[in-house]
Design a protein around this motif. Sequence first.
Motif, short mmCIF file in Angstrom:
data_model
loop_
_atom_site.label_atom_id
_atom_site.label_comp_id
_atom_site.label_asym_id
_atom_site.label_seq_id
_atom_site.Cartn_x
_atom_site.Cartn_y
_atom_site.Cartn_z
N GLY A 173 0.76 -1.05 0.03
CA GLY A 173 -0.02 0.04 0.08
C GLY A 173 0.70 1.22 0.10
O GLY A 173 0.45 2.34 0.25
N GLU A 218 -1.58 11.89 -3.90
CA GLU A 218 -1.78 10.63 -5.07
C GLU A 218 -3.06 10.25 -5.19
O GLU A 218 -3.35 9.28 -5.95
CB GLU A 218 -0.54 9.51 -4.27
CG GLU A 218 -1.00 9.08 -3.08
CD GLU A 218 -0.91 7.71 -2.60
OE1 GLU A 218 -1.14 7.07 -3.72
OE2 GLU A 218 -0.62 7.62 -1.66
N PRO A 241 -5.10 11.74 -8.71
CA PRO A 241 -3.99 11.45 -9.84
C PRO A 241 -4.22 12.16 -11.09
O PRO A 241 -3.11 12.65 -11.55
CB PRO A 241 -4.32 9.75 -10.29
CG PRO A 241 -5.44 9.27 -9.17
CD PRO A 241 -6.05 10.63 -8.49
N ASP A 249 -4.42 -0.64 4.75
CA ASP A 249 -3.71 -0.27 3.35
C ASP A 249 -4.82 0.10 2.13
O ASP A 249 -4.61 0.85 1.53
CB ASP A 249 -3.25 -1.76 2.79
CG ASP A 249 -2.03 -2.32 3.69
OD1 ASP A 249 -1.61 -1.47 4.58
OD2 ASP A 249 -1.68 -3.20 3.47
N ASP A 250 -6.07 -0.51 2.38
CA ASP A 250 -7.09 -0.21 1.41
C ASP A 250 -8.15 0.89 1.78
O ASP A 250 -9.43 0.97 1.50
CB ASP A 250 -7.91 -1.45 1.16
CG ASP A 250 -8.39 -2.19 2.05
OD1 ASP A 250 -8.28 -2.02 3.27
OD2 ASP A 250 -9.09 -3.34 2.11
N SER A 251 -7.49 1.64 2.64
CA SER A 251 -8.38 2.84 2.98
C SER A 251 -7.85 3.96 2.76
O SER A 251 -8.34 5.17 3.17
CB SER A 251 -8.76 2.86 4.50
OG SER A 251 -7.66 3.33 5.25
N VAL A 252 -6.64 4.18 2.26
CA VAL A 252 -5.88 5.36 1.86
C VAL A 252 -6.56 6.50 1.00
O VAL A 252 -6.38 7.70 1.25
CB VAL A 252 -4.43 4.92 1.29
CG1 VAL A 252 -3.75 4.35 2.55
CG2 VAL A 252 -4.39 4.43 0.14
N ALA A 253 -7.45 5.90 0.02
CA ALA A 253 -7.90 6.89 -0.91
C ALA A 253 -8.99 7.95 0.10
O ALA A 253 -8.84 9.11 -0.20
CB ALA A 253 -8.80 5.97 -2.00
N THR A 254 -9.61 7.26 0.89
CA THR A 254 -10.39 7.91 1.91
C THR A 254 -9.70 8.79 2.62
O THR A 254 -10.14 10.13 2.89
CB THR A 254 -11.21 6.96 2.82
OG1 THR A 254 -11.61 5.89 1.94
CG2 THR A 254 -12.36 7.73 3.23
N LEU A 301 -6.65 10.28 2.09
CA LEU A 301 -6.17 11.14 1.16
C LEU A 301 -7.15 12.39 0.89
O LEU A 301 -6.96 13.50 0.91
CB LEU A 301 -5.54 10.61 -0.05
CG LEU A 301 -4.30 9.85 0.14
CD1 LEU A 301 -3.86 9.06 -1.00
CD2 LEU A 301 -2.90 10.67 0.65
#
Lengths: 774, 325
Positions: A481, A649, A652, A688-693, A695
Amino acid sequence: MVRQLHAKRRTLATVSAPPLVSQKVEFLSGNELAALAASQINFHLMGYYPITPSTEVVEQLSRMKAQGQHQIAMVPAEGEHSAAGICYGASTGGGRVLNVTSSQGLLYALEQLPVQSGTRFPMVLNVATRAINGPLNIRCDHSDLYFALNTGWIILLAKDPQAVYDMNLLAVRIGEHPRLRLPVLVAYDGFFTSHQKRRVHVFDSAVVRAFIGKPAPPFTALDPDRPVTIGPYMNDPDLINNKYQLKLAFDAAAEVIPDIFKEFAALSGRRYRSVERYAMERADAALVLLNSAAETAKEAADLLRHQGLRVGVVSLSVLRPFPAAQLREALRGVKAVMIGDRADSYGAGGGNLSLEVRAALQEERTRPRCLSRIYGLGGKDFTVEDAVELTRQAFASLKAPRRIPSFDYLGATPGAPATVDGHDRDGKVAPLPLTVEEVSRHHAQLMQDPVTNRLTVTLDPLWKMAPTPHRVTPGHGACPGCGAFTTIKQFFRILDGPVIVLYQTGCAMVVTTGYPATAHRVTYLHNLFQNGAATLSGLVEMYHERVRRGELPGVEDPTFVMVSGDGGMDIGLGAALGAAVRNPRMIILEYDNEGYMNTGSQLSYSTPMGHQTSTSPTGSNSFGKSFHHRDTPQLFAAAGAAYVFTAAEGFPEDLMKKAAKAQWYAKQEGFVYGKVLSACPLNWMAPDDSVATVLQAAVDCGFFPLYEVERGKTVITYDPEALGRKRPAQEWLGLMGKTKHLLTPETSSVVAAFEAEVDRRWRRLKAKHEHPEL
Amino acid sequence: MATSVPFEIRFESIGGLGAHLAAQLLAETLVLRQGFNASQFSSYGSEKKGTPIRSFIRVTDAHKPIRVSSPVIEPDILAVFHEALLARRSTLAGLKPKGVLVINRPRASTRPLPRAHVFLVDAMAIAVEERTRINTAILGAVAKACALIDAKALAAILEERFRGKSSKLAEANLKTYWRGYEEAVERTVTDGLEIPPPDGATAAPRWGYLTAPLGGAILEPGSMVANDLSASRQGFAPRLNLARCTHCGICDLVCPDYCLVWEAQEVSTCVGPDQVVWDRQAARLVGIDYQFCKGCLRCVESCPSGALTKELEGSWVQDARVPLW
């Protein structure tokens, strides 16, 4: 004058030693013990900059302070040079001062060391020894320590964790002794001693306080009634006398140190000697080694004595002053002396220890045969078998002196013949080198707006970009991630043509270049942590000079990109701003993950206020980091960079458009700086799979505004207010483990201060966005 | 099996599974509760999750000094925290002939076992059920496997450690620990993989002073592509359902491991409403190279069409792998 001042003071050495006191058994590492000793000494101040493997001391002390276990003022510098400066300044103020470092940290601080001793201000510096660059290595040898030999510091050696504790207490007493007034360096082996836990004995704090007494400086910089000039300009007739005073102090140290060791033995039951002997009774051969390797050699001595070989081990607890007389005594009667150095003095025919032992033995009427070996560089283990081999060579040299070289390396390997041509990849085939055409797919089209003069960018659809190969291969060792690699991917995907990169020390550097493999498919450089921007700008200038001389075709200029974490932009800010002012045609791409994540999350100047890191922990006495994150992009804008941008990031398209502009400006006009918010799930303590939120929230709450400064004109590229997406900081802070503590009522003032600062910066940014001249 | 001091322990694990902490707690028990002398340390690297890590304990009498600081190369007790590590030769290397091997192994696993005295524990299943981590379950199995470890003393240390955080956490961890202890199955494997001899502490590297390019330069670009990162995944992997994929390319923007495999189709033909035929480029996501996927699942988070889903790791991964090279 100095002598008079000293004469007025009661010498601490005359204090009668208390009887042997009870001690507590603990299971701790060298670093933990250095921290424990420091907390008990309760130094007034510690100036520091974290560096592996000494960082743990700072982390431990930060944690203890957060829990109210000591009152040391902990000052995080932006690099070791400043850390040493902070310590120097503090030490002139009359209180007790501590620092810890390793490797490059010691070298970066080096020029401060002779000042500390030459002006005679005691302090304690722990060095968890580590190899010096380059190439970069984080493991143990003594190449850092040996650079401190000529600095005028007392050097105590701690062979194991127990000795780290003891030597730290002793260092205070020794350095502050009125006959000495010298700074003291305590050296212990990085990882072998710094990180290994052992059964140890420790005192109660009251015992420590009684043993070290109170500092009694002859003068301080903080006494307005007694003004003093510290550090005058001193020319030729005088300097030699200042240095002779230093020499006399070291003569005195040779007498004082054994006395304090004796006093400590009466207290602790642990007797240190400047020269330690093991199994030296009637020894024919002796191994002379320092610290952990000497410990290992004792095992070999036991083994070999059992087999009837008369071999012993000699090691030092004091390296400065060099205990030459005791060493001669210890080696008297020995026929062969094997001296091992964990660092070479290249071209001198042996390492520094070896040269000094040989020099000491010159005064002997009958001299033993001396052999010098370099061993254990860069953390290479020194095993019992290695010590046995050194002994074998020592005895063999007595029988056939010519066959055994006087100076050699132990453990260097020639390499397997199959790899001579450089093409053996253990049956695995590396991808072919990347051609410029393969990666130059013109995914961004640039146009100049005739009215505003600004560049506008149109991007290819994402699916069209996806098959374009990367300049970094998969197989790199970043954490799952990791946002640095998402940033790198999004940015470099847009760049066309040849690219040359420099990565500053940090996560992305470490995980892409573990020798003998590299993930880089284009030319890559690395240099010192604080020097990347200077280094790359030098290469840029060389490129243009060689083009000017006709040595390079100069048909298509490469794009030069430095990739750095936010840590590299702390210690390397000076060099980076210097480059920005000179305006070389290069890009600095900073992946900002809000801390020194490569070394386990220490605070950086980009860590926001209140965030928890290992050097800004939470506790009854601490709410996390105590000061605001630096507004780095504004510094580069003020330095006149051609193009400055921020990006995340998690956005994008915005990032990639700015990448296209960055390349255009770096090729046409000059210096570009970009700061990209990049996730670190591990140390943000977010899945790891929450980073879009995460950011998205970081940007929407205003912490990380997305904008660009193009030829001095600020344009906000994403306005959460205008889009109705603005939300309170708590919504972001609640998404990460490192900030959850900020949701409690007790920390609301911290969040309020943070939000006020964020809002202030946002208002200024909007003003700049709106006004053509700002 | 270690029945007297000195003895040596090695944990083989992956960063993030808690092997270092487990070894630390075990060594603390041995020193502070059982009165032994011990040293404990882990392999040293930068602080990355997902990379192999080893942790070591040396144990001897209280008053005997421990002077050796190099890694344990011939352990009496060897605990493997992830079954995938068995594929690496060095994982089992040097286990003493009378040593004990503790393996975290799913009950359903069919992977062949090494020839040794083994204790098998499905630590992942226990940890998932108890909402804890596997390290305490493995500690339970280790305590069962070694008579010299006082299992109750270790439990007390664990309790102290977790009580500071929350009593609920302490309770769950104690339960995990004792389940690991109880559920560990002892077996003597007589026909299986041979235990490799010890790796020297100082094995010679591939490049040497006669062969390495000067100055440490690496002249083979991109050679890290030979690495296999599949052991970095911690139980889950993304799975691609091509029928749902729209090939939009969003997943590709967020994948930090560059392991999505795309195929560019240079020319395809489309017919517009005005019957004009034009050429267009297309790119399709064809799969995932699981050699490089570390299981972060950022692609799953980003996928707008539900084509990428989070799945329990299993043998399907090998079948579904599409190699990049």
